[in-house]
Scaffold this motif. Structure first.
Motif, short mmCIF file in Angstrom:
data_model
loop_
_atom_site.label_atom_id
_atom_site.label_comp_id
_atom_site.label_asym_id
_atom_site.label_seq_id
_atom_site.Cartn_x
_atom_site.Cartn_y
_atom_site.Cartn_z
N ILE A 175 -9.37 7.39 13.32
CA ILE A 175 -7.52 7.42 13.12
C ILE A 175 -7.51 6.94 11.44
N LEU A 176 -6.55 7.75 11.04
CA LEU A 176 -5.90 7.79 9.50
C LEU A 176 -5.02 6.88 9.47
N SER A 177 -4.99 6.32 8.06
CA SER A 177 -3.78 5.55 7.61
C SER A 177 -3.39 6.02 6.18
N VAL A 178 -2.49 6.37 5.78
CA VAL A 178 -1.76 7.16 4.51
C VAL A 178 -1.08 5.91 3.75
N CYS B 98 -5.91 7.89 1.41
CA CYS B 98 -5.96 7.86 2.91
C CYS B 98 -7.30 7.05 3.29
N ALA B 99 -6.88 6.30 4.25
CA ALA B 99 -8.16 5.49 4.66
C ALA B 99 -8.40 5.88 6.22
N ALA B 100 -9.70 5.76 6.77
CA ALA B 100 -9.94 6.26 8.24
C ALA B 100 -11.00 5.27 8.52
N ILE B 101 -10.66 4.93 9.96
CA ILE B 101 -11.83 4.12 10.71
C ILE B 101 -11.99 4.43 11.99
N LEU C 105 -2.08 -0.02 3.51
CA LEU C 105 -2.83 0.75 4.42
C LEU C 105 -3.07 -0.26 5.63
N PHE D 292 -4.21 -0.53 10.05
CA PHE D 292 -4.66 0.34 11.28
C PHE D 292 -3.81 -0.64 12.42
N ASP E 287 -1.44 2.82 12.12
CA ASP E 287 -0.83 3.02 10.94
C ASP E 287 0.80 2.94 11.14
#
Lengths: 281, 183
Positions: free
Chosen positions: A117-120, A131-134, B6, B8, B10
């Motif tokens: 899942i991404l976070s921008v 952009c970060a993803a985990i 940033l 999660f 988001d």
């Protein structure tokens, strides 16, 4: 329960350690919230399991008696993948930004992105974003644990984003190189005039000093520009003695933590064995 | 430099233009409210000063009015009363039954009586008659005749005087009589 009554739990979550700080909140007290000491638990990784399994198990044990509290987790860079989103003047709508971020991630990491899942960060058509993803499963595990322990999960924050937001005033310069070193991982971010140039997030396989110097040099080469002596802001709380060789072309600028102190739950070098506990799953 | 923010899961991209629009609208409203507040405060101060000024101006006038208005009113009322009195007098004089009085006097008087003056007094409805009579008997006859007239009552001879310097020795007299209104 009102958020004013909730205890706040701040966690640093890494494969080999979990740092936890619990801040009691009282509605009646407008005074500074009382802060309890940080609890650090070291974890040993089982090679058959994922790197998140041991610290997850440990964290759940640590928050068993914290029902009703709010929890914010800072994720080690071990669990996060980053990419820069170069400026694109044509992109302005949120949907376009997420499509652009997904495209950039897929370009670098391939089909593994499907499980992430991404976070921008806040998109700026002039300065771009990152952009970060985990892994999606990791977030699901945290959410399940929060339900079991009756904790309100406020969210998960990447370590790089947390430290950068904490010291963004110090890092606001025409050209900024920020190195974040933790146990087993180096993360180097390069900015020029507020535009994210690159983010390197790599494992440490050998000596930290050598790996850091090599990574910095590679980033300088990739950026196409380097001063004779380039400055690098370094935050390596788990490596207090980390220095670079003389005349290597890099000068370490320590983060000034007087005005903007280090957040309590950030990892630190363990000097007192009494505060450390070991966990083997 | 902005926060990365940033997180999660988001929280989504914030529409910065909307944020700025809200900010500018808020600032505009704030400035408008402040401007209106300032205008209102100035208006309040202006009217306060004006009211105080008017009160200061009115206070001496009130004193003057207090000292002057009552005598003025008194003067005015006295004047009016006098005027009313005079008017009443005039009205009474106008309303005198002159015709009946003259008829009665002419009927009572003879050729040997000369009437010189008539002074009616409307307040007590009396008539003062001055004249000359040839002799005393003629005068007394005139008084009796006046007494007999229906219009007059209480006919009295107030005084008389014999003119010694005149060869016929006439009598100058003044008599009074009250008249009654005969419908």
């Amino acid at each position: 329960m009102s958020p004013l009554w909730r205890d706040q739990i701040h966690v640093f979550f890494a494969p080999e350690r979990v740092d936890l700080v619990r801040v009691p909140r009282r509605l009646s007290g407008l005074k500074q919230p009382e802060q309890v000491p940080k609890t650090t638990m070291l974890c040993q990784r089982d090679t058959d399991q994922s790197i998140s399994e041991s610290p997850l198990h440990q964290l759940e044990q640590m928050v068993q008696d914290a029902a009703g509290a709010e929890m914010m987790i800072t994720l080690s860079n071990h669990f996060v993948r980053y990419t820069t989103l170069p400026p694109q003047a044509e992109i302005s709508a949120p949907d376009e930004v997420y499509a652009y971020a997904a495209f950039r991630m897929r370009e670098i990491y391939g089909t593994r992105v499907d499980e992430w899942i991404l976070s921008v960060s806040a998109w700026d058509p002039i300065k771009g974003a990152i952009c970060a993803a985990i892994n999606r499963d990791l977030l699901t595990r945290f959410e399940e644990m929060a339900v079991r322990c009756r904790i309100k999960l406020k969210g998960l924050e990447p370590y790089l984003a947390s430290t950068f937001d904490n010291w963004k005033q110090l890092l606001d310069a025409p050209r900024t190189c920020f190195a974040l070193v933790e146990t087993g991982r180096i993360c180097i971010a390069l900015l020029a005039s507020g535009v994210w140039q690159s983010i390197r997030n790599q494992k440490i396989l050998h000596a930290v000093e050598d790996e850091l110097l090599a990574a910095l040099d590679q980033e300088a080469i990739l950026s196409g520009y380097k001063e004779p002596v380039e400055q690098v802001y370094l935050f390596a709380p788990e490596h207090p003695g980390l220095v670079l060789p003389q005349d290597c072309g890099w000068e370490i600028v320590p983060i000034q933590t007087v005005q903007l102190p280090v957040l309590a739950h950030y990892p630190s070098a363990i000097v007192d064995q009494g505060e450390m506990k070991e966990c083997i799953v | 430099m902005h926060r990365l923010g940033l997180k999660f899961p988001d929280t989504g991209q914030q529409v910065r233009s909307v944020d700025f629009a809200c900010l500018f609208i808020g600032l505009f409203v704030l400035v408008a409210v402040f401007y209106q507040f300032r205008l209102t405060t100035e208006a309040i101060n202006y009217w306060n000063v004006r009211v105080e000024h008017l009160e200061k101006q009115q206070q001496p006038k009130k004193i003057v009015k207090r000292t002057r208005s009552k005598p003025r009113k008194r003067e005015i009322s006295q004047e009016i009363r006098l005027e009313i009195k005079e008017a009443n007098v005039v009205l009474r004089q106008i309303n005198l039954p002159w015709e009946a009085l003259f008829d009665a006097i002419e009927h009572a008087a003879s050729q040997e009586i000369a009437l010189l003056s008539l002074e009616p007094n409307t307040n007590n409805q009396s008539l003062r008659i001055g004249g000359e009579a040839k002799n005393m008997s003629v005068l007394l006859d005139f008084v009796e005749a006046m007494e007999r007239e229906i219009v007059f009552v209480n006919a009295h001879l107030l005084n008389y005087k014999i003119k010694q310097d005149s060869p016929q020795r006439p009598i100058v007299f003044v008599l009074t009589a009250s008249w009654i209104e005969v419908s």
